[in-house]
Write an enzyme that holds these catalytic residues in place. Sequence first.
Site, short mmCIF file in Angstrom:
data_model
loop_
_atom_site.label_atom_id
_atom_site.label_comp_id
_atom_site.label_asym_id
_atom_site.label_seq_id
_atom_site.Cartn_x
_atom_site.Cartn_y
_atom_site.Cartn_z
N HIS A 46 0.82 -1.21 0.00
CA HIS A 46 0.00 0.00 0.00
C HIS A 46 0.86 1.27 0.00
O HIS A 46 0.52 2.26 -0.65
CB HIS A 46 -0.92 -0.01 1.22
CG HIS A 46 -1.89 1.13 1.27
ND1 HIS A 46 -2.99 1.20 0.45
CD2 HIS A 46 -1.93 2.24 2.03
CE1 HIS A 46 -3.67 2.29 0.70
NE2 HIS A 46 -3.05 2.96 1.65
N HIS A 98 -10.00 3.69 -0.85
CA HIS A 98 -10.28 3.23 0.51
C HIS A 98 -11.12 1.97 0.39
O HIS A 98 -12.24 1.89 0.90
CB HIS A 98 -10.96 4.32 1.33
CG HIS A 98 -10.20 4.68 2.56
ND1 HIS A 98 -10.78 4.94 3.77
CD2 HIS A 98 -8.87 4.80 2.76
CE1 HIS A 98 -9.85 5.23 4.67
NE2 HIS A 98 -8.69 5.16 4.07
N GLN A 124 -10.34 3.51 10.14
CA GLN A 124 -10.34 4.80 10.82
C GLN A 124 -11.77 5.29 11.03
O GLN A 124 -12.69 4.88 10.32
CB GLN A 124 -9.58 5.83 9.98
CG GLN A 124 -8.19 5.39 9.56
CD GLN A 124 -8.17 4.66 8.22
OE1 GLN A 124 -9.18 4.11 7.78
NE2 GLN A 124 -7.03 4.64 7.58
#
Length: 707
Positions: free
Chosen positions: A34, A85, A231
Amino acid sequence: MSLPDTDYDLIRDELGRDPTPAEGELFENLWSEHCAYRSSRPLLSAFDSESDDVVIGPGDDAAVVAVPLYEGDDETYITFGIESHNHPSYVDPFDGAATGVGGIVRDTLSMGAYPIALADSLYFGDFDREHSRYLFEGVVEGISHYGNCIGVPTVAGSVDFHEGYVGNPLVNVACVGLTTPDRLVTAEAQEAGNKLVLVGNATGRDGLGGASFASEDLAEDAETEDRPAVQVGDPYTEKLLIEANEDLVDEGLVLSARDLGAAGLGGASSELVAKGGFGAEIDLDRVHQREPNMSALEILLAESQERMCYEVAPEDVERVADIAEKYDLGCSVIGDVADGNYVCTFDGDVVVDVPPEFLADGAPMNDLDAVSPEPQERDLPDADLTDAFEAVVGSPTTASKRWVYRQYDHEVGVRTSVGPGDDAAIIALREAGAGLALSSGANPNWTSANPYEGARAVALENATNLAAKGATPLAAVDCLNGGNPEKPAVYGGFKGIVDGLADMCRTLSTPVVGGNVSLYNDSVSGPIPPTPTLAMVGSKAGYDAPPAAFAGEGTLLLVGEAGGALGGSEYLAKTGGTDRFPTLPANPAGLVAAVAAVADDESTLATHDVSHGGLAVSLAEMVTETAGADVELADEIALFDETPGRVVVETTDPEAVRETFDGVAPVTEIGAATTDGTLTLSVSGEELVYDAASIARLRDVIERELE
């Protein structure tokens, strides 16, 4: 996920000792796929990233591009970035998507820019699956909630439904920002002795290990087991951070900046100093925290949102703290830019002491095998024309996305001239007298059928979207999504989309100025299709554009070259069969320029590109209650062919259009617009007739099924 033995040995050799637990976790995240692009970086040199308009290209938080001046003398810059995401949005669709928006907005802030527009490209499993709808609704809600709360309009994007995303949806978000040369900031530390200041939300334990989580296949129990890696966003704090950042930049207090995204504070601060050729001395005890008894590792790697790391001159620290207090934001002076290593202490002990360039850029690249897919042969179905038309026009992938974009505030900021639902959005840059056109998306059917040609088609379609509104391409960013690259067939498809995008963007003289790579989008359901989301901006004089709806008064022309095949089409997805991929135009750059010229001509009444669903969908989308069309086509291939680079033009001066396209591409008269609100199609002698209400019922499938 843990460090492979080969990485561990390499790190131990470099450090001359075993890494500490905090160092091991930091390397695991920053050397993950990533962050380090270990499988993709060897391929990315295929992209051309330079032009006279490119100020900052790949490598920073966002690219910076100069906008052509149509009025005035003051230079205007836009920032442009995109990110994914994907894994977080599977585990928690609302927070996963929302924090994707927050992250790409902070990338914009770190360049000294103010965010002015968002585009989202979303990919889900089959619409008739309950879980796909759950993810779809949650993602849209997350994007709309975050974007609406921070006051940044979501003006463009795409939504696709495809069985390849059942186990792994994709959420790709692009952001455009506005700045000027004197306000420009980069993520490159400037001088040893300057202070590192953390501004924004307090650090918690959410998002721990998010970078490494995004670098592995989704497990069957990911929705429960991987929840701590997602998150949690707070858009109201982000809005305060946007305004505080604006004050900090206006007063010249920011020397360099990086938002806290993947790998949290450890990632942002180490990359910031490494890029400038410096080290750092950081005291983790100084970081403002919202949870008790956090460890050094948690403080370093938590991906808590709404946080920025600034390099600030020592004499300006007090003023930065004052501005943070004004906006009720936390502010911590966590350390210094320094010569030497990247060093972090905690509770009086050194927990990290490593060469910053080795941490930020030392990950070895992967050498993987690639197998290219075999091209498909023609085996067309014997489908009923009426059934096929209704299946394609009523497909959730090609149907109206009004249910999505009506949840977004696309008018906030008073810059939106052409909003979602058209070929491209147009944002008014009054500072330059320019309309900034924005298009974003891909087509998994195309790239499943032929990764290389499908990606070339994706680039051409986005450019055609801009041109249909009278704009010429300026720059692009890409979000390259793929499955597990260790599988040769997956890596072969991924290599195909990289090369295809790069080749077409080069042909269009459109630099690819930045992007994001998301691999390991693989699950128990299998790998996703290779998905090259492209966001492209173009510019034009003024902010007006012809609509994508019939006026009812002109001749209908189809400009551009048909590819003569149905490979990768929605028609085959609905009716079965195979075909080769359509042949793309021989002169795409000339075609795009000609389309833009025609769109800006005063005799042009309407323009709409031909892509997903072919002419069947394009014509249906142009019908209104008061305007329709009578159209005659040769056969089903002409109706459902999805070759990009073609546009339906309604004009009062057909000869002028032919002159513009002379020597560039063919122009075919296909019929005339009418004032009866009805689409009448004659296809190889068979006639289809649909009024506006009937078409609306077909195209409203998403809204109808979800409400």
